[in-house]
Enzyme design. Structure first.
Site, PDB file in Angstrom:
ATOM      1  N   LYS A  56       0.841  -1.214   0.000  1.00 31.18           N
ATOM      2  CA  LYS A  56       0.000   0.000   0.000  1.00 31.18           C
ATOM      3  C   LYS A  56       0.872   1.259   0.000  1.00 31.18           C
ATOM      4  O   LYS A  56       0.668   2.173  -0.787  1.00 31.18           O
ATOM      5  CB  LYS A  56      -0.926   0.000   1.241  1.00 31.18           C
ATOM      6  CG  LYS A  56      -1.827  -1.235   1.319  1.00 31.18           C
ATOM      7  CD  LYS A  56      -2.707  -1.218   2.554  1.00 31.18           C
ATOM      8  CE  LYS A  56      -1.970  -1.317   3.868  1.00 31.18           C
ATOM      9  NZ  LYS A  56      -1.285  -2.622   4.097  1.00 31.18           N
ATOM     10  N   ARG A 132     -10.188  -0.116   8.979  1.00 33.38           N
ATOM     11  CA  ARG A 132      -9.663  -1.443   9.325  1.00 33.38           C
ATOM     12  C   ARG A 132     -10.704  -2.298  10.024  1.00 33.38           C
ATOM     13  O   ARG A 132     -10.433  -3.456  10.342  1.00 33.38           O
ATOM     14  CB  ARG A 132      -8.465  -1.276  10.244  1.00 33.38           C
ATOM     15  CG  ARG A 132      -7.115  -1.567   9.566  1.00 33.38           C
ATOM     16  CD  ARG A 132      -6.030  -1.289  10.565  1.00 33.38           C
ATOM     17  NE  ARG A 132      -4.784  -1.893  10.324  1.00 33.38           N
ATOM     18  CZ  ARG A 132      -3.737  -1.265   9.759  1.00 33.38           C
ATOM     19  NH1 ARG A 132      -3.862  -0.057   9.286  1.00 33.38           N
ATOM     20  NH2 ARG A 132      -2.581  -1.878   9.661  1.00 33.38           N
ATOM     21  N   ARG A 171      11.683  -4.434   5.431  1.00 37.05           N
ATOM     22  CA  ARG A 171      11.236  -3.054   5.140  1.00 37.05           C
ATOM     23  C   ARG A 171      12.061  -2.018   5.893  1.00 37.05           C
ATOM     24  O   ARG A 171      12.369  -2.174   7.064  1.00 37.05           O
ATOM     25  CB  ARG A 171       9.756  -2.901   5.511  1.00 37.05           C
ATOM     26  CG  ARG A 171       9.278  -1.462   5.479  1.00 37.05           C
ATOM     27  CD  ARG A 171       7.787  -1.340   5.371  1.00 37.05           C
ATOM     28  NE  ARG A 171       7.053  -2.023   6.414  1.00 37.05           N
ATOM     29  CZ  ARG A 171       5.737  -2.200   6.385  1.00 37.05           C
ATOM     30  NH1 ARG A 171       5.028  -1.754   5.376  1.00 37.05           N
ATOM     31  NH2 ARG A 171       5.128  -2.831   7.374  1.00 37.05           N
ATOM     32  N   ARG A 204      10.710  -0.455  11.490  1.00 37.58           N
ATOM     33  CA  ARG A 204       9.625  -0.287  12.458  1.00 37.58           C
ATOM     34  C   ARG A 204       9.745  -1.332  13.556  1.00 37.58           C
ATOM     35  O   ARG A 204      10.124  -2.472  13.278  1.00 37.58           O
ATOM     36  CB  ARG A 204       8.282  -0.437  11.731  1.00 37.58           C
ATOM     37  CG  ARG A 204       7.925   0.772  10.922  1.00 37.58           C
ATOM     38  CD  ARG A 204       6.750   0.537   9.999  1.00 37.58           C
ATOM     39  NE  ARG A 204       5.617  -0.149  10.589  1.00 37.58           N
ATOM     40  CZ  ARG A 204       4.477  -0.363   9.933  1.00 37.58           C
ATOM     41  NH1 ARG A 204       4.328   0.076   8.697  1.00 37.58           N
ATOM     42  NH2 ARG A 204       3.494  -1.005  10.513  1.00 37.58           N
ATOM     43  N   ARG A 215      -0.328  -9.282  13.706  1.00 32.94           N
ATOM     44  CA  ARG A 215      -0.967  -8.281  12.828  1.00 32.94           C
ATOM     45  C   ARG A 215      -1.775  -8.980  11.740  1.00 32.94           C
ATOM     46  O   ARG A 215      -2.859  -8.511  11.356  1.00 32.94           O
ATOM     47  CB  ARG A 215       0.100  -7.365  12.204  1.00 32.94           C
ATOM     48  CG  ARG A 215       0.691  -6.389  13.216  1.00 32.94           C
ATOM     49  CD  ARG A 215       2.057  -5.885  12.785  1.00 32.94           C
ATOM     50  NE  ARG A 215       2.013  -5.001  11.647  1.00 32.94           N
ATOM     51  CZ  ARG A 215       3.086  -4.697  10.894  1.00 32.94           C
ATOM     52  NH1 ARG A 215       4.271  -5.210  11.179  1.00 32.94           N
ATOM     53  NH2 ARG A 215       2.971  -3.883   9.881  1.00 32.94           N
TER      54      ARG A 215
HETATM   55  P1  ADP Z   1       2.218  -1.815   3.221  1.00 32.52           P
HETATM   56  O1  ADP Z   1       2.166  -0.309   3.160  1.00 32.52           O
HETATM   57  O2  ADP Z   1       1.068  -2.462   2.518  1.00 32.52           O
HETATM   58  O3  ADP Z   1       2.397  -2.343   4.611  1.00 32.52           O
HETATM   59  P2  ADP Z   1       4.769  -1.466   1.839  1.00 32.52           P
HETATM   60  O4  ADP Z   1       4.393  -0.702   0.610  1.00 32.52           O
HETATM   61  O5  ADP Z   1       5.451  -0.719   2.934  1.00 32.52           O
HETATM   62  O6  ADP Z   1       3.495  -2.290   2.406  1.00 32.52           O
HETATM   63  O7  ADP Z   1       5.675  -2.704   1.368  1.00 32.52           O
HETATM   64  C1  ADP Z   1       6.257  -3.594   2.305  1.00 32.52           C
HETATM   65  C2  ADP Z   1       7.687  -3.920   1.878  1.00 32.52           C
HETATM   66  O8  ADP Z   1       7.662  -4.683   0.683  1.00 32.52           O
HETATM   67  C3  ADP Z   1       8.527  -2.663   1.592  1.00 32.52           C
HETATM   68  O9  ADP Z   1       9.823  -2.881   2.061  1.00 32.52           O
HETATM   69  C4  ADP Z   1       8.477  -2.549   0.066  1.00 32.52           C
HETATM   70  O10 ADP Z   1       9.673  -1.973  -0.441  1.00 32.52           O
HETATM   71  C5  ADP Z   1       8.320  -3.999  -0.381  1.00 32.52           C
HETATM   72  N1  ADP Z   1       7.428  -4.137  -1.546  1.00 32.52           N
HETATM   73  C6  ADP Z   1       6.321  -3.415  -1.843  1.00 32.52           C
HETATM   74  N2  ADP Z   1       5.751  -3.847  -2.980  1.00 32.52           N
HETATM   75  C7  ADP Z   1       6.518  -4.905  -3.397  1.00 32.52           C
HETATM   76  C8  ADP Z   1       6.437  -5.792  -4.521  1.00 32.52           C
HETATM   77  N3  ADP Z   1       5.446  -5.687  -5.413  1.00 32.52           N
HETATM   78  N4  ADP Z   1       7.379  -6.759  -4.625  1.00 32.52           N
HETATM   79  C9  ADP Z   1       8.381  -6.867  -3.705  1.00 32.52           C
HETATM   80  N5  ADP Z   1       8.512  -6.058  -2.624  1.00 32.52           N
HETATM   81  C10 ADP Z   1       7.586  -5.079  -2.476  1.00 32.52           C
HETATM   82  P1  AMP Z   2       0.246   0.232   9.374  1.00 36.50           P
HETATM   83  O1  AMP Z   2       1.320   1.284   9.262  1.00 36.50           O
HETATM   84  O2  AMP Z   2      -0.911   0.489   8.483  1.00 36.50           O
HETATM   85  O3  AMP Z   2       0.808  -1.175   9.242  1.00 36.50           O
HETATM   86  O4  AMP Z   2      -0.323   0.357  10.863  1.00 36.50           O
HETATM   87  C1  AMP Z   2       0.488   0.128  11.997  1.00 36.50           C
HETATM   88  C2  AMP Z   2      -0.381  -0.088  13.229  1.00 36.50           C
HETATM   89  O5  AMP Z   2      -1.124   1.103  13.516  1.00 36.50           O
HETATM   90  C3  AMP Z   2      -1.426  -1.189  13.107  1.00 36.50           C
HETATM   91  O6  AMP Z   2      -0.892  -2.487  13.383  1.00 36.50           O
HETATM   92  C4  AMP Z   2      -2.458  -0.743  14.165  1.00 36.50           C
HETATM   93  O7  AMP Z   2      -2.024  -1.051  15.470  1.00 36.50           O
HETATM   94  C5  AMP Z   2      -2.422   0.790  14.034  1.00 36.50           C
HETATM   95  N1  AMP Z   2      -3.449   1.285  13.071  1.00 36.50           N
HETATM   96  C6  AMP Z   2      -3.200   1.856  11.864  1.00 36.50           C
HETATM   97  N2  AMP Z   2      -4.354   2.185  11.251  1.00 36.50           N
HETATM   98  C7  AMP Z   2      -5.352   1.810  12.087  1.00 36.50           C
HETATM   99  C8  AMP Z   2      -6.764   1.842  12.002  1.00 36.50           C
HETATM  100  N3  AMP Z   2      -7.404   2.349  10.928  1.00 36.50           N
HETATM  101  N4  AMP Z   2      -7.479   1.345  13.040  1.00 36.50           N
HETATM  102  C9  AMP Z   2      -6.868   0.855  14.131  1.00 36.50           C
HETATM  103  N5  AMP Z   2      -5.535   0.765  14.270  1.00 36.50           N
HETATM  104  C10 AMP Z   2      -4.768   1.233  13.254  1.00 36.50           C
END
Ligand code: ADP
Ligand code: AMP
Length: 278
Positions: A56, A132, A171, A204, A215
């Protein structure tokens, strides 16, 4: 004149590539709407769903650039509170590190206030990580109904849990901008440094295999029903998020009814004209 070295040429190529991408983005915007302000019916209002690590945060900035909308990532907003050590941040950190969810009230009010005050949201928005829960989705719908600005798309990035461990544990993020990298799949140019600012990248605290398991459990129990909610509303689309990032982007453009911009735009011809591209 200083001697020309290999890295001078590489740096120049890099710069030109970046310029080309920027020119294409600007051309695309101009070509699409002649840079006119958008009306509510034209603007992009969408949510981007998917489990942690689905991509995302990788795709949202591209959508933001293309449609000139704001990207509201609730996880980033909470991490900003954690960094500022506010009362909310302290409470949220405990929940986040356990893989749980922060209360619906807090999250809905956070989004409500951003949508009302953030100038970048004037043309629309991408919500990333929100809603969520079904309760959050219902309250978002209510809020948008009052403003007569209903959602256009609820896109789910679909991917098998087994692929997420490597993505999440590798990541790296730039906390100030939310820019995301990956140790292997998308490494920064310089070790642990943001490509744009040169600032330090971090991992993170919740990006470890153990918290990811929790998660994912939370996602399947509480967020998966949100998918059915939007399927019933008729605005859901699924995208295969196991593809490489460029292919995921192409699929997203398909969902929005857009073709991927051709790579032979004015930018390329300008560069050819000034002798920078054959
Ligand atoms: P989300 O926001 O859904 O948690 P991220 O966009 O932060 O996910 O992506 C998670 C990790 O995977 C990051 O380190 C990113 O660089 C990597 N990533 C994202 N899209 C892809 C993909 N299509 N293929 C391989 N790695 C990816
Ligand atoms: P994310 O960066 O989207 O992976 O979110 C990190 C953490 O933030 C999640 O595991 C939840 O604990 C909290 N969080 C983010 N968005 C929400 C939401 N819309 N509702 C509740 N908790 C959230």
């Amino acid at each position: 004149m200083a001697p020309i070295r290999d890295d001078t040429v590489t740096d120049l190529k890099d710069l030109v590539a970046k310029l080309e991408i920027r020119v294409r983005q600007l051309e695309d915007r101009l070509g699409r709407d002649g840079a006119k302000p958008r009306t509510p019916s034209q603007s992009m209002r969408m949510i981007l769903m998917g489990p942690p690590g689905a991509g995302k945060g990788t795709q949202a900035p591209k959508i933001k650039d293309k449609y000139c909308v704001c990207h509201l990532a609730t996880g980033d907003m909470l991490r900003a509170q954690v960094a500022k050590k506010t009362a909310l941040g302290r409470e949220a950190k405990k929940i986040m590190d356990q893989g749980g969810l922060v209360s619906d009230d807090i999250m809905v009010n956070m989004i409500k206030s951003e949508l009302a005050t953030n100038q970048e949201c004037a043309n629309g928005f991408i919500l990333d990580g929100f809603p969520r829960t079904v309760a959050q989705a219902e309250r978002l719908d209510q809020m948008l109904k009052e403003q007569q600005q209903p959602l256009k798309h609820a896109v789910e990035l679909q991917i098998d849990d087994s692929l997420l461990v490597a993505r999440v544990t590798g990541r790296l993020i730039h906390p100030a901008s939310g820019r995301t990298y990956h140790k292997i799949f998308n490494p920064p140019k310089e070790h642990m440094k943001d490509d744009v600012t040169g600032e330090h990248l971090i991992q993170r605290t919740d990006d470890n295999a153990e918290t990811l398991k929790k998660r994912l459990g939370t996602y399947h129990a509480q967020t998966a029903p949100v998918v059915s909610y939007y399927q019933k509303k008729g605005i859901w689309s699924g995208v295969d998020a196991s593809q490489e990032p460029g292919a995921v982007w192409k699929s997203l453009l398909g969902v929005f009814g857009e073709e991927k911009p051709a790579h032979t735009g004015m930018g390329s011809s300008i560069l050819s004209k000034i002798g920078l591209k054959s």
